[in-house]
Scaffold this motif. Structure first.
Motif, PDB file in Angstrom:
ATOM      1  N   UNK A 227     -47.634  43.171  -3.006  1.00 28.93           N
ATOM      2  CA  UNK A 227     -47.087  42.190  -3.781  1.00 28.93           C
ATOM      3  C   UNK A 227     -47.516  40.804  -3.461  1.00 28.93           C
ATOM      4  N   UNK A 228     -47.964  40.257  -2.171  1.00 28.86           N
ATOM      5  CA  UNK A 228     -48.430  39.127  -1.910  1.00 28.86           C
ATOM      6  C   UNK A 228     -49.540  38.870  -2.625  1.00 28.86           C
ATOM      7  N   UNK A 229     -50.422  39.919  -2.714  1.00 27.20           N
ATOM      8  CA  UNK A 229     -51.901  39.869  -3.162  1.00 27.20           C
ATOM      9  C   UNK A 229     -51.659  39.853  -4.725  1.00 27.20           C
ATOM     10  N   UNK A 230     -50.999  40.570  -5.339  1.00 26.59           N
ATOM     11  CA  UNK A 230     -50.750  40.456  -6.775  1.00 26.59           C
ATOM     12  C   UNK A 230     -50.172  39.167  -7.151  1.00 26.59           C
ATOM     13  N   UNK A 231     -49.229  38.665  -6.320  1.00 28.51           N
ATOM     14  CA  UNK A 231     -48.984  37.078  -6.669  1.00 28.51           C
ATOM     15  C   UNK A 231     -49.920  36.255  -6.379  1.00 28.51           C
ATOM     16  N   UNK A 232     -50.727  36.218  -5.630  1.00 25.67           N
ATOM     17  CA  UNK A 232     -51.599  35.191  -5.271  1.00 25.67           C
ATOM     18  C   UNK A 232     -52.621  35.199  -6.451  1.00 25.67           C
ATOM     19  N   UNK A 233     -53.101  36.662  -6.653  1.00 23.71           N
ATOM     20  CA  UNK A 233     -54.016  36.696  -7.851  1.00 23.71           C
ATOM     21  C   UNK A 233     -53.401  36.121  -9.093  1.00 23.71           C
ATOM     22  N   UNK A 234     -52.261  36.509  -9.442  1.00 21.80           N
ATOM     23  CA  UNK A 234     -51.446  35.875 -10.703  1.00 21.80           C
ATOM     24  C   UNK A 234     -51.577  34.491 -10.674  1.00 21.80           C
ATOM     25  N   UNK A 235     -51.242  33.910  -9.691  1.00 22.33           N
ATOM     26  CA  UNK A 235     -51.151  32.349  -9.393  1.00 22.33           C
ATOM     27  C   UNK A 235     -52.672  31.626  -9.590  1.00 22.33           C
ATOM     28  N   UNK A 236     -53.602  32.353  -8.998  1.00 22.62           N
ATOM     29  CA  UNK A 236     -54.991  31.866  -8.891  1.00 22.62           C
ATOM     30  C   UNK A 236     -55.485  32.017 -10.417  1.00 22.62           C
ATOM     31  N   UNK A 237     -55.318  33.163 -11.092  1.00 22.71           N
ATOM     32  CA  UNK A 237     -55.651  33.149 -12.442  1.00 22.71           C
ATOM     33  C   UNK A 237     -55.175  32.075 -13.252  1.00 22.71           C
ATOM     34  N   UNK A 238     -53.801  32.088 -13.282  1.00 22.88           N
ATOM     35  CA  UNK A 238     -53.269  31.055 -14.029  1.00 22.88           C
ATOM     36  C   UNK A 238     -54.108  29.517 -13.950  1.00 22.88           C
ATOM     37  N   UNK A 239     -54.153  29.182 -12.886  1.00 23.70           N
ATOM     38  CA  UNK A 239     -54.715  28.032 -12.554  1.00 23.70           C
ATOM     39  C   UNK A 239     -56.376  27.919 -12.698  1.00 23.70           C
ATOM     40  N   UNK A 240     -57.097  29.000 -12.618  1.00 21.40           N
ATOM     41  CA  UNK A 240     -58.215  28.996 -12.914  1.00 21.40           C
ATOM     42  C   UNK A 240     -58.371  28.908 -14.451  1.00 21.40           C
ATOM     43  N   UNK A 241     -57.577  29.618 -15.338  1.00 20.26           N
ATOM     44  CA  UNK A 241     -57.551  29.442 -16.520  1.00 20.26           C
ATOM     45  C   UNK A 241     -57.300  27.877 -17.106  1.00 20.26           C
ATOM     46  N   UNK A 242     -56.356  27.301 -16.427  1.00 18.90           N
ATOM     47  CA  UNK A 242     -56.052  25.790 -16.597  1.00 18.90           C
ATOM     48  C   UNK A 242     -57.136  24.840 -16.503  1.00 18.90           C
ATOM     49  N   UNK A 243     -57.855  25.170 -15.610  1.00 22.81           N
ATOM     50  CA  UNK A 243     -58.898  24.386 -15.030  1.00 22.81           C
ATOM     51  C   UNK A 243     -60.046  24.708 -16.055  1.00 22.81           C
ATOM     52  N   UNK A 244     -60.280  25.691 -16.390  1.00 19.98           N
ATOM     53  CA  UNK A 244     -61.452  25.734 -17.641  1.00 19.98           C
ATOM     54  C   UNK A 244     -60.840  25.122 -18.743  1.00 19.98           C
ATOM     55  N   UNK A 245     -59.796  25.347 -19.130  1.00 19.47           N
ATOM     56  CA  UNK A 245     -59.276  24.822 -20.497  1.00 19.47           C
ATOM     57  C   UNK A 245     -59.425  23.200 -20.204  1.00 19.47           C
ATOM     58  N   UNK A 246     -59.020  22.761 -19.102  1.00 23.27           N
ATOM     59  CA  UNK A 246     -59.172  21.180 -19.048  1.00 23.27           C
ATOM     60  C   UNK A 246     -60.657  20.683 -18.992  1.00 23.27           C
ATOM     61  N   UNK A 247     -61.477  21.476 -18.629  1.00 21.24           N
ATOM     62  CA  UNK A 247     -62.854  21.012 -18.438  1.00 21.24           C
ATOM     63  C   UNK A 247     -63.524  21.056 -19.878  1.00 21.24           C
TER      64      UNK A 247
END
Length: 72
Positions: free
Chosen positions: A52-72
């Motif tokens: 569950x720790x890995x799944x939560x970290x992946x989900x968190x980073x996925x959202x942040x990576x998508x947000x960063x791409x959108x802002x770029x």
């Protein structure tokens, strides 16, 4: 018996490798490198899909990576 021992050892190794990837991902997150962190978590998830720790970290980073791409 030997097969069970081998399977247990393989599980241990995969868990340790996933933990290492999780730690690397956390460092990348601290640096704001969300895409790289997401990739480390993706690799960790492939090694330890039930964590569950890995799944939560992946989900968190996925959202942040998508947000960063959108802002770029």
């Amino acid at each position: 018996d030997e097969s069970d021992r081998t399977d247990r050892r393989l599980d241990e190794v995969q868990h340790l490798l996933a933990s290492e990837r999780l730690a690397i991902g956390a460092r990348l997150e601290e640096e704001g490198r969300w895409g790289a962190a997401r990739n480390e978590y993706r690799l960790a998830l492939s090694l330890d899909p039930d964590s569950p720790d890995v799944a939560q970290a992946f989900a968190r980073a996925d959202v942040e990576a998508r947000a960063s791409r959108t802002l770029d």
